[in-house]
Design a protein around this motif. Structure first.
Motif, short mmCIF file in Angstrom:
data_model
loop_
_atom_site.label_atom_id
_atom_site.label_comp_id
_atom_site.label_asym_id
_atom_site.label_seq_id
_atom_site.Cartn_x
_atom_site.Cartn_y
_atom_site.Cartn_z
N ILE A 24 2.58 79.55 76.02
CA ILE A 24 2.35 80.90 76.55
C ILE A 24 1.54 81.68 75.53
CG2 ILE A 24 4.61 81.71 75.71
CD1 ILE A 24 4.61 83.52 78.28
N ARG A 25 0.48 82.33 75.99
CA ARG A 25 -0.38 83.06 75.07
C ARG A 25 -0.90 84.32 75.75
NH1 ARG A 25 -5.42 78.75 75.05
NH2 ARG A 25 -6.45 79.46 76.97
N GLY A 26 -1.59 85.14 74.96
CA GLY A 26 -2.12 86.39 75.50
C GLY A 26 -1.19 87.55 75.21
N GLU A 27 -1.09 88.47 76.16
CA GLU A 27 -0.39 89.73 75.94
C GLU A 27 1.11 89.63 76.19
OE1 GLU A 27 -1.58 92.37 74.49
OE2 GLU A 27 -3.54 91.43 74.30
N VAL A 28 1.77 88.81 75.35
CA VAL A 28 3.23 88.79 75.25
C VAL A 28 3.57 89.00 73.78
CG1 VAL A 28 3.62 87.32 77.27
CG2 VAL A 28 3.23 86.26 75.03
N HIS A 29 4.78 89.40 73.51
CA HIS A 29 5.13 89.75 72.13
C HIS A 29 5.22 88.54 71.21
CE1 HIS A 29 5.71 94.07 72.59
NE2 HIS A 29 6.32 93.83 73.74
N ASN A 30 5.60 87.38 71.77
CA ASN A 30 5.75 86.18 70.94
C ASN A 30 5.02 84.99 71.56
OD1 ASN A 30 7.61 87.43 69.00
ND2 ASN A 30 9.08 87.41 70.68
N PRO A 31 3.69 85.01 71.58
CA PRO A 31 2.97 83.87 72.14
C PRO A 31 3.23 82.63 71.28
CG PRO A 31 1.46 85.36 71.00
CD PRO A 31 2.80 86.04 71.04
N ASN A 32 3.51 81.50 71.94
CA ASN A 32 3.91 80.35 71.15
C ASN A 32 4.01 79.11 72.04
OD1 ASN A 32 4.82 78.85 68.97
ND2 ASN A 32 6.28 80.41 68.32
N TYR B 170 6.45 73.73 84.26
CA TYR B 170 6.76 72.36 83.92
C TYR B 170 6.22 72.04 82.52
CZ TYR B 170 7.71 71.91 88.90
OH TYR B 170 8.23 72.09 90.17
N PRO B 171 6.73 70.99 81.89
CA PRO B 171 6.20 70.60 80.58
C PRO B 171 4.69 70.40 80.62
CG PRO B 171 8.19 69.36 81.05
CD PRO B 171 7.84 70.12 82.31
N GLY B 172 4.01 70.92 79.60
CA GLY B 172 2.56 70.81 79.53
C GLY B 172 1.81 71.96 80.15
N ASP B 173 2.51 72.86 80.85
CA ASP B 173 1.86 74.00 81.47
C ASP B 173 1.44 75.05 80.44
OD1 ASP B 173 2.24 72.84 83.92
OD2 ASP B 173 3.74 74.27 84.63
N LEU B 174 0.46 75.86 80.82
CA LEU B 174 0.00 76.98 79.99
C LEU B 174 0.06 78.25 80.81
CD1 LEU B 174 -1.49 78.38 77.60
CD2 LEU B 174 -3.64 77.66 78.68
N ILE B 175 0.71 79.28 80.27
CA ILE B 175 0.73 80.61 80.87
C ILE B 175 -0.10 81.53 79.99
CG2 ILE B 175 2.17 82.57 81.56
CD1 ILE B 175 4.53 80.52 81.69
N GLU B 176 -1.03 82.24 80.61
CA GLU B 176 -1.90 83.14 79.85
C GLU B 176 -1.87 84.52 80.49
OE1 GLU B 176 -6.42 83.38 77.99
OE2 GLU B 176 -5.94 81.88 79.51
#
Length: 213
Positions: free
Chosen positions: A136-144, A201-207
């Motif tokens: 998870i990346r972008g405008e969240v407090h703890n992208p990781n 699911y495993p391997g997914d990306l949330i932006e």
């Protein structure tokens, strides 16, 4: 004759200028008319994952965390790497074959080794804690990079990452599956109950994109 040629050149330049002005407007118009997200498709697991039971089996190099519930005396959770021979070793029962098993399979095997030989009642939970991650990346407090420990949805994953920042665009969240499928989501609609909350699911990306100020 010379005047006619100059007029043609002038008209050509004007036409070119108009075209240069119109093309960006067309591009913006097309960008604003993107095909709406197909929520039927985004709710469907990517190929190779028909349900959570079909996640890749445990393998050498994975680490599993085993927790116990039920005995009168609390048992300390065990975090064990799967070693080269495919096993983990637990107190009182020794080595257990883990490679090639799902976490659910391993729960049953461990339970049956402890019960009834050592304990009368015991609940065993196994979670894989390596190589099963989503991002998870972008405008969240703890992208990781986040460990996948079980079923989770997009909005719950965002909450687990510290929730949206003040600059987040809630209606411009992208979910990219491990197979390259990409979906635009509106989390305001999801939280209001107007759209489903897709599983991760495993391997997914949330932006999470940044909103314009």
């Amino acid at each position: 004759m010379q005047t006619s040629t100059l007029m043609k050149i002038k008209n050509f330049r004007v036409s070119g200028l108009v075209l240069l002005l119109v093309l960006p407007m067309l591009a913006l118009g097309l960008a604003g008319c993107q095909t709406p997200t197909d929520y039927t498709q985004v709710m469907t697991p990517p190929p190779g994952i028909t349900n959570l039971a079909n996640l890749p089996p445990l393998a050498v190099g994975d680490t599993v965390t085993i927790t116990f519930d039920g005995p009168p005396t609390a048992l300390v959770p065990q975090e064990k790497p799967i070693v080269d021979d495919g096993t983990i070793t637990l107190p009182d029962i020794g080595p257990i074959q883990a490679a090639g098993k799902t976490p659910g399979d391993l729960e049953t095997i461990i339970h049956n080794r402890y019960v009834p030989a050592i304990y009368t009642h015991l609940t065993v939970t196994v979670k894989a804690t390596s190589d099963r991650v989503f991002y998870i990346r972008g405008e969240v407090h703890n992208p990781n990079r986040m460990i996948y420990t079980g079923p989770i949805t997009v909005t719950k994953a965002i909450t687990a990452a510290g929730d949206f920042t003040d600059f987040a665009n809630h209606s411009k969240v992208y979910l990219t599956r491990s197979n390259g499928q990409r979906f635009r989501l509106d989390c305001d609609k999801i939280l209001n109950g107007d759209a489903p909350d897709p599983p991760v699911y495993p391997g997914d990306l949330i932006e999470v994109k940044r909103r314009r100020l």
